[in-house]
Scaffold this active site. Structure first.
Site, mmCIF file in Angstrom:
data_model
loop_
_atom_site.group_PDB
_atom_site.id
_atom_site.type_symbol
_atom_site.label_atom_id
_atom_site.label_comp_id
_atom_site.label_asym_id
_atom_site.label_seq_id
_atom_site.Cartn_x
_atom_site.Cartn_y
_atom_site.Cartn_z
ATOM 1 N N CYS A 44 0.817 -1.212 0.000
ATOM 2 C CA CYS A 44 0.000 0.000 0.000
ATOM 3 C C CYS A 44 0.853 1.265 0.000
ATOM 4 O O CYS A 44 0.337 2.363 -0.230
ATOM 5 C CB CYS A 44 -0.941 -0.002 1.207
ATOM 6 S SG CYS A 44 -2.148 -1.352 1.179
ATOM 7 N N GLY A 121 -2.681 -14.054 -2.551
ATOM 8 C CA GLY A 121 -2.985 -12.675 -2.918
ATOM 9 C C GLY A 121 -3.895 -12.542 -4.122
ATOM 10 O O GLY A 121 -4.708 -13.416 -4.425
ATOM 11 N N GLY A 254 -8.789 -2.582 -10.796
ATOM 12 C CA GLY A 254 -9.174 -3.627 -9.853
ATOM 13 C C GLY A 254 -8.275 -4.848 -9.905
ATOM 14 O O GLY A 254 -7.333 -4.929 -10.710
ATOM 15 N N PRO A 287 -9.737 -29.308 5.680
ATOM 16 C CA PRO A 287 -9.432 -28.747 7.010
ATOM 17 C C PRO A 287 -7.943 -28.614 7.311
ATOM 18 O O PRO A 287 -7.582 -27.908 8.257
ATOM 19 C CB PRO A 287 -10.104 -29.733 7.973
ATOM 20 C CG PRO A 287 -10.296 -30.985 7.189
ATOM 21 C CD PRO A 287 -10.482 -30.573 5.771
ATOM 22 N N ILE A 289 -5.887 -27.277 5.185
ATOM 23 C CA ILE A 289 -5.414 -26.161 4.357
ATOM 24 C C ILE A 289 -6.176 -24.895 4.753
ATOM 25 O O ILE A 289 -7.414 -24.863 4.730
ATOM 26 C CB ILE A 289 -5.598 -26.446 2.859
ATOM 27 C CG1 ILE A 289 -4.855 -27.719 2.455
ATOM 28 C CG2 ILE A 289 -5.100 -25.259 2.024
ATOM 29 C CD1 ILE A 289 -5.015 -28.103 0.989
ATOM 30 N N TYR A 290 -5.433 -23.852 5.118
ATOM 31 C CA TYR A 290 -6.003 -22.560 5.485
ATOM 32 C C TYR A 290 -5.721 -21.560 4.358
ATOM 33 O O TYR A 290 -4.795 -21.741 3.559
ATOM 34 C CB TYR A 290 -5.381 -22.048 6.778
ATOM 35 C CG TYR A 290 -5.750 -22.838 8.011
ATOM 36 C CD1 TYR A 290 -6.653 -22.333 8.937
ATOM 37 C CD2 TYR A 290 -5.189 -24.089 8.262
ATOM 38 C CE1 TYR A 290 -6.995 -23.040 10.086
ATOM 39 C CE2 TYR A 290 -5.530 -24.822 9.396
ATOM 40 C CZ TYR A 290 -6.430 -24.290 10.306
ATOM 41 O OH TYR A 290 -6.775 -25.000 11.430
ATOM 42 N N ALA A 291 -6.512 -20.510 4.313
ATOM 43 C CA ALA A 291 -6.279 -19.462 3.310
ATOM 44 C C ALA A 291 -6.731 -18.121 3.870
ATOM 45 O O ALA A 291 -7.678 -18.046 4.660
ATOM 46 C CB ALA A 291 -7.023 -19.779 2.017
ATOM 47 N N GLY A 312 -4.339 -4.689 2.821
ATOM 48 C CA GLY A 312 -3.198 -5.144 3.592
ATOM 49 C C GLY A 312 -3.540 -5.356 5.059
ATOM 50 O O GLY A 312 -3.046 -6.284 5.700
ATOM 51 N N VAL A 341 -9.775 4.146 3.744
ATOM 52 C CA VAL A 341 -9.268 5.513 3.899
ATOM 53 C C VAL A 341 -8.156 5.734 2.878
ATOM 54 O O VAL A 341 -7.432 4.789 2.517
ATOM 55 C CB VAL A 341 -8.757 5.778 5.332
ATOM 56 C CG1 VAL A 341 -7.515 4.946 5.646
ATOM 57 C CG2 VAL A 341 -8.480 7.253 5.559
#
Length: 569
Positions: A44, A121, A254, A287, A289-291, A312, A341
């Site tokens: 950012c 990402g 975008g 279960p 694997i997280y993301a 971020g 913001v």
């Protein structure tokens, strides 16, 4: 045997998850991989690096105590083994291995895992138009592109820039090019205003006028057809209505979540948003694997709809939750209200929840109120104006959203942050009207803008005044509507130019003299009361209603808004 955790992605959510789980479970073997060689940076901050506010890109990769966040840092300080320029090509869930390719050598390998984290990402969405692959067309997606853009500027190769998209990134880059480098900037926006869906027209017009004052050309309703090149380099952007010469193009249209790896592994991916589907613990359909971060689908806490949100701050929160749960915790993520913001030259712009336009699309029975007042006590030196909008549901007065624009201080953000937190608990206007907020003259008014705008909205919902849009006010003036009289309750000096321009139709009666001059106000006309904030106009309207007048109208927002739109220039 040590548990092995593999983290794919090393910018925001990934490092946060890897370091958190290693702190909570020091015996775990944590491996983090990324296809890039620049990792864990503040993406950012890229516009501020291009603008020169941040002189060296390394500043974006330093910790607060000035340590460079590279492979050695994560290995030594965090105990996380990090592999850069390492591309994850496939996930074999049955064998619980990640297939990788080392980009420098071309060698392929597998990394076994017990638990896996996807922090892949999002990627910029590039318009599918001819010329998007020309030299000089960029999407501000990583530090490499930022470094190249800044190098071209420094070499004097850029005199004109076209930015496609007037969202946050587009406007931040417009400032970066104009403020330091002084290049000619044109921003092309598909919709009819800057920051569409984030701001409603009353506040978006303030932004548009500010861009004009800063000599940034904003073209709305722009339909970009192609990017024109010569000898392989960009020379112009072509829209349906014009041709804009340039040496460099920024596509700020975008992003899309990087969910292909998850999809190919058979994980659930939303056909609507393209984001990886996760539960409140940020587990995928597998279960183990997280993301988290920009690649996942989350719930909008106001509309209840699913969305993807590139942020971020959100990615870092996700990373901590994932790291905690990998170590046996039970933390959850319920969703977001889209708190936002940004800085735009001399403006601070912030919003949360739903705009009025979006709330209508989401089938809420909605209304809005506008207000402006000094950011702090009006008598305190240097108090600048803040412009706010609140959006609510007519049926139960539930607050749906809030927007603020003010000077380049943290006060617009502070108000939006205050509202953002309570939004998920479905506050009503009476809750925000009497919300307890800190007060001292150098920081605030006794009644904060949040309190006041909520009271205005409650008055509106109670039918205590008849609202009229400022567009309608000026339409009636322009069309010389014989059935409308404008009563200006400000000072004579403020009213005089309008009395001269609209003789007989624009009448000056001071605010404190309205009740004594009712006989001067015709009863057979529609009356529009004019003041700077509409607060005095509202009080005058109450006097007239009590005297039997019915067709008396108070413009939403008042002349302060009109002035900041540039309509009085």
């Amino acid at each position: 045997m040590k548990e092995r955790i593999v983290v794919i992605g090393a910018v925001a959510a990934g490092p946060r998850a890897a370091c958190r789980v290693k702190r909570l479970n020091p015996d775990a073997e944590v491996i983090m991989i990324d296809k890039d060689d620049l990792i864990s940076y503040g993406g950012c901050g890229i516009p501020y690096y291009v603008s020169g506010d941040i002189p060296d890109e390394k500043e974006l990769r330093l910790t607060a105590f000035k340590m460079l966040k590279d492979e050695k840092f994560f290995e030594n300080a965090k105990g996380v083994h990090t592999l850069t320029k390492t591309l994850a090509t496939k996930i074999d869930r049955e064998k619980k291995v990640v297939h990788v390719k080392y980009l420098d050598s071309g060698k392929e390998d597998t990394l076994p895992y017990d638990k896996l984290v996807l922090a892949t990402g999002a990627s910029p969405f590039l318009l599918p138009i001819p010329g998007r692959d020309l030299d000089g067309v960029f999407a501000v997606s990583n530090l490499h592109s930022a470094i190249e853009i800044k190098n071209r500027l420094a070499r004097g190769e850029v005199g004109k820039v076209v930015i496609i998209g007037a969202g946050a990134i587009g406007l931040e880059m417009a400032e970066a090019f104009k403020d330091l480098w002084g290049v000619e900037v044109t921003v092309l926006e598909y919709f009819s205003q800057p920051l569409p869906r984030l701001l409603d027209p009353p506040l978006a017009r303030i932004v548009a006028q500010h861009l004009k004052e800063k000599e940034v050309k904003l073209v709305v309703n722009a339909r970009t057809k192609k990017i024109e090149g010569k000898d392989g380099k960009v020379v112009a952007v072509i829209t349906e209505d014009g041709r804009y010469k340039c040496d460099l193009v920024i596509m700020a249209t975008g992003v899309r979540p990087n969910s292909q790896l998850a999809r190919e592994a058979g994980l659930a991916v939303s056909p609507l948003t393209g984001g990886i589907i996760v539960n409140e613990r940020l587990q995928t359909s597998d279960p183990d694997i997280y993301a988290g971060g920009d690649c996942v689908e989350i719930t909008h806490l106001i509309s209840g709809k699913k969305m993807v949100l590139s942020s971020g701050a959100l990615a870092n929160r996700h990373g901590r939750i994932i790291g905690t749960n990998l170590a046996g915790g039970t933390e959850t993520f319920r969703g977001a209200v889209g708190t936002f913001v940004m800085k735009c030259f001399d403006l601070a712009i912030a919003s949360c929840g739903l705009s009025y336009e979006v709330a209508k699309l989401e089938k809420f029975k909605t209304f809005y109120a506008l207000h402006s007042q000094p950011e702090r006590a009006h008598y305190y030196p240097g108090a600048g104006p803040i412009f706010v909008e609140i959006v609510a549901d007519e049926r139960d007065r539930r607050v749906l959203g809030f927007q603020a624009i003010g000077p380049m201080t943290d006060r617009a953000m502070a108000r939006v942050n205050a509202v953002a937190k309570v939004l998920e608990f479905k506050p009503r206007l009476e809750d925000t009207a009497y919300m307890e907020l800190a007060y001292a003259p150098p920081f605030n008014s006794a009644l904060d803008p949040i309190n006041v705008i909520s009271m205005v909205a409650n008055n509106l919902a109670d039918g205590l005044f008849n609202p009229i849009e400022l567009d309608e006010v000026f339409k009636r003036l322009k069309e010389n509507d014989p059935n409308t009289i404008f009563i200006d309750v400000r000072t004579e000096g403020e009213a005089a130019p309008f009395m001269e321009k609209y003789p007989g139709r624009w009448i000056f009666i001071p605010y404190d003299q309205v009740r004594f001059n009712i006989d001067k106000i015709p009863r057979d006309k529609e009356i529009v009361l004019i003041c700077n904030t509409s607060m005095r106009a509202y009080e005058a309207a109450r006097v007239l209603y009590a005297a039997g007048y019915e067709k008396v109208y108070v413009p939403l927002g008042g002349m302060n808004f009109v002035r900041r739109w540039g309509w009085l220039d």
